[in-house]
Scaffold this motif. Sequence first.
Motif, PDB file in Angstrom:
ATOM      1  N   ALA A   1       0.825  -1.217   0.000  1.00  0.00           N
ATOM      2  CA  ALA A   1       0.000   0.000   0.000  1.00  0.00           C
ATOM      3  C   ALA A   1       0.858   1.265   0.000  1.00  0.00           C
ATOM      4  N   GLY A   2       1.893   1.298   0.847  1.00  0.00           N
ATOM      5  CA  GLY A   2       2.687   2.518   1.018  1.00  0.00           C
ATOM      6  C   GLY A   2       3.253   3.086  -0.283  1.00  0.00           C
ATOM      7  N   PRO A   3       4.007   2.296  -1.051  1.00  0.00           N
ATOM      8  CA  PRO A   3       4.592   2.833  -2.284  1.00  0.00           C
ATOM      9  C   PRO A   3       3.547   3.305  -3.290  1.00  0.00           C
ATOM     10  N   ARG A   4       2.417   2.629  -3.306  1.00  0.00           N
ATOM     11  CA  ARG A   4       1.383   3.028  -4.273  1.00  0.00           C
ATOM     12  C   ARG A   4       0.760   4.363  -3.874  1.00  0.00           C
ATOM     13  N   MET A   5       0.574   4.559  -2.581  1.00  0.00           N
ATOM     14  CA  MET A   5       0.027   5.848  -2.137  1.00  0.00           C
ATOM     15  C   MET A   5       1.033   6.973  -2.420  1.00  0.00           C
ATOM     16  N   ALA A   6       2.304   6.669  -2.137  1.00  0.00           N
ATOM     17  CA  ALA A   6       3.346   7.676  -2.391  1.00  0.00           C
ATOM     18  C   ALA A   6       3.450   7.996  -3.886  1.00  0.00           C
TER      19      ALA A   6
ATOM     20  N   ILE B   1       1.215   8.164  -6.129  1.00  0.00           N
ATOM     21  CA  ILE B   1       0.192   9.080  -6.660  1.00  0.00           C
ATOM     22  C   ILE B   1       0.122  10.367  -5.838  1.00  0.00           C
ATOM     23  N   GLY B   2       0.992  10.466  -4.831  1.00  0.00           N
ATOM     24  CA  GLY B   2       1.083  11.733  -4.094  1.00  0.00           C
ATOM     25  C   GLY B   2       0.211  11.835  -2.862  1.00  0.00           C
ATOM     26  N   LEU B   3      -0.337  10.720  -2.363  1.00  0.00           N
ATOM     27  CA  LEU B   3      -1.119  10.779  -1.122  1.00  0.00           C
ATOM     28  C   LEU B   3      -0.170  10.724   0.066  1.00  0.00           C
ATOM     29  N   GLN B   4      -0.381  11.614   1.016  1.00  0.00           N
ATOM     30  CA  GLN B   4       0.511  11.725   2.164  1.00  0.00           C
ATOM     31  C   GLN B   4      -0.005  10.908   3.350  1.00  0.00           C
ATOM     32  N   PRO B   5       0.895  10.246   4.073  1.00  0.00           N
ATOM     33  CA  PRO B   5       0.472   9.553   5.301  1.00  0.00           C
ATOM     34  C   PRO B   5      -0.022  10.562   6.335  1.00  0.00           C
ATOM     35  N   THR B   6      -0.915  10.113   7.170  1.00  0.00           N
ATOM     36  CA  THR B   6      -1.423  10.990   8.217  1.00  0.00           C
ATOM     37  C   THR B   6      -1.563  10.202   9.518  1.00  0.00           C
ATOM     38  N   THR B   7      -1.312  10.880  10.619  1.00  0.00           N
ATOM     39  CA  THR B   7      -1.525  10.239  11.930  1.00  0.00           C
ATOM     40  C   THR B   7      -2.844  10.691  12.540  1.00  0.00           C
ATOM     41  N   THR B   8      -3.487  11.623  11.896  1.00  0.00           N
ATOM     42  CA  THR B   8      -4.788  12.100  12.381  1.00  0.00           C
ATOM     43  C   THR B   8      -5.822  11.980  11.260  1.00  0.00           C
ATOM     44  N   PRO B   9      -6.190  10.738  10.931  1.00  0.00           N
ATOM     45  CA  PRO B   9      -7.126  10.550   9.815  1.00  0.00           C
ATOM     46  C   PRO B   9      -8.492  11.170  10.095  1.00  0.00           C
ATOM     47  N   VAL B  10      -9.091  11.661   9.034  1.00  0.00           N
ATOM     48  CA  VAL B  10     -10.441  12.225   9.137  1.00  0.00           C
ATOM     49  C   VAL B  10     -11.353  11.446   8.191  1.00  0.00           C
ATOM     50  N   ALA B  11     -12.647  11.739   8.269  1.00  0.00           N
ATOM     51  CA  ALA B  11     -13.626  11.003   7.459  1.00  0.00           C
ATOM     52  C   ALA B  11     -13.252  11.073   5.977  1.00  0.00           C
ATOM     53  N   GLY B  12     -13.234   9.917   5.352  1.00  0.00           N
ATOM     54  CA  GLY B  12     -12.916   9.838   3.925  1.00  0.00           C
ATOM     55  C   GLY B  12     -11.495   9.395   3.659  1.00  0.00           C
ATOM     56  N   ASP B  13     -10.637   9.363   4.690  1.00  0.00           N
ATOM     57  CA  ASP B  13      -9.245   8.940   4.502  1.00  0.00           C
ATOM     58  C   ASP B  13      -9.167   7.409   4.402  1.00  0.00           C
ATOM     59  N   PHE B  14      -8.097   6.969   3.761  1.00  0.00           N
ATOM     60  CA  PHE B  14      -7.889   5.532   3.568  1.00  0.00           C
ATOM     61  C   PHE B  14      -6.866   5.016   4.575  1.00  0.00           C
ATOM     62  N   GLY B  15      -7.067   3.803   5.069  1.00  0.00           N
ATOM     63  CA  GLY B  15      -6.116   3.247   6.024  1.00  0.00           C
ATOM     64  C   GLY B  15      -6.037   1.740   5.919  1.00  0.00           C
ATOM     65  N   ILE B  16      -4.973   1.207   6.507  1.00  0.00           N
ATOM     66  CA  ILE B  16      -4.848  -0.243   6.670  1.00  0.00           C
ATOM     67  C   ILE B  16      -5.025  -0.526   8.150  1.00  0.00           C
ATOM     68  N   VAL B  17      -6.023  -1.342   8.475  1.00  0.00           N
ATOM     69  CA  VAL B  17      -6.305  -1.631   9.880  1.00  0.00           C
ATOM     70  C   VAL B  17      -6.086  -3.114  10.146  1.00  0.00           C
ATOM     71  N   LEU B  18      -5.767  -3.421  11.387  1.00  0.00           N
ATOM     72  CA  LEU B  18      -5.683  -4.816  11.816  1.00  0.00           C
ATOM     73  C   LEU B  18      -6.924  -5.132  12.622  1.00  0.00           C
ATOM     74  N   GLN B  19      -7.542  -6.234  12.301  1.00  0.00           N
ATOM     75  CA  GLN B  19      -8.752  -6.605  13.033  1.00  0.00           C
ATOM     76  C   GLN B  19      -8.745  -8.097  13.300  1.00  0.00           C
ATOM     77  N   ILE B  20      -9.268  -8.486  14.442  1.00  0.00           N
ATOM     78  CA  ILE B  20      -9.328  -9.908  14.797  1.00  0.00           C
ATOM     79  C   ILE B  20     -10.250 -10.640  13.817  1.00  0.00           C
ATOM     80  N   ALA B  21      -9.732 -11.728  13.270  1.00  0.00           N
ATOM     81  CA  ALA B  21     -10.511 -12.510  12.296  1.00  0.00           C
ATOM     82  C   ALA B  21     -10.806 -13.895  12.850  1.00  0.00           C
ATOM     83  N   GLY B  22     -11.047 -13.990  14.142  1.00  0.00           N
ATOM     84  CA  GLY B  22     -11.399 -15.269  14.747  1.00  0.00           C
ATOM     85  C   GLY B  22     -10.189 -16.052  15.188  1.00  0.00           C
ATOM     86  N   GLN B  23     -10.336 -16.824  16.253  1.00  0.00           N
ATOM     87  CA  GLN B  23      -9.291 -17.724  16.767  1.00  0.00           C
ATOM     88  C   GLN B  23      -7.953 -17.011  16.982  1.00  0.00           C
ATOM     89  N   GLY B  24      -7.999 -15.762  17.421  1.00  0.00           N
ATOM     90  CA  GLY B  24      -6.771 -15.043  17.735  1.00  0.00           C
ATOM     91  C   GLY B  24      -5.968 -14.602  16.522  1.00  0.00           C
TER      92      GLY B  24
END
Lengths: 195, 137
Positions: free
Chosen positions: B67-72, B74-97
Amino acid sequence: MSFFPSGFNPRGAAVGLVDLVSIDTADGLHRFILGGDGRFVDVDGHQWIGCQLIDVPDLDLSVQGSAPAGSLSLTFIPDPEDGDLVAQMRELGSAYIEGRQIAFWVQPIMSMAEFAAPVHPPQRWLTRFATSLAFDLSGALERRITLNFEGPSVGRNAAPMLQYTTGDHARLLGAANSSLRFMPTDTFQEQKLFG
Amino acid sequence: MTPLYAELNRWRALPFRWGESDCIMVCMDWITRIYGVDPAADLRLTYASFSECQRVTGFFTRPLDIAGPRMAAIGLQPTTTPVAGDFGIVLQIAGQGVLRPHGALCLGESWAVKTESGVTAFTPHKLLAAWGVGYVG
């Protein structure tokens, strides 16, 4: 006599049918395209709005004494800035739709150009009557509004459970009628009339 | 309805298809719509299952490498304070730990994800990275 309008060949090389539904409400008639997005204007100038969020499970026909019921549902993810559609529908209540017609139509299409300039009017193929509204929280985000409906012949295949009395006779006719006031209520015969 | 929620309803109407309308590709659709450039043009329709996705992109083991190189690019900047409409990669529990990365769309406090069973939103277990998309509601 064909279900389809004259000039439309259902066995033609290019045949299309667009599913439509019209819902009568206290505010008037609302028209939708089933299963697709977009906007369609029919030959009479009525606008049909398409929405993939509307779902209609299989529709049954009223044949062999059945009066099939069905439902039409709108499943959507509400925008918190847009107000609460479910609350608005609850406020309107089932009186908004109860007993009103839900008509299913098909729009015959013979060419791509007819999506923009239809030649034939929509053909009505099924009429149902709205009975109730139901609301679901169908997921973490999703809300569902379901419009339940039933066929026009509900109860006609069941016994009317009426007796030969003046009260039930009036109920059947919709007006008072005393012609059954001397109706015998038993079959006891004091003596044989014949033989 | 705001374009952000109209997009979520569009996601809902789409079947889940790997490489076409999975959790990442629907986010790429959103970026394309808002930003005008498709960061995943070369990845679309190159995989058709969970295992093919991993083999082609390595997303489930190194999500930021894809994801990182592709965002870079096209010129999208990383953010630590995402707002509505921003794209992110999240980690979520998918069962059984098991924790699994997902492409997600910021709704403000929660993140929306397209899964095989529909569209859902949650506060993620961990936000790996986010990029500002420039959506103005």
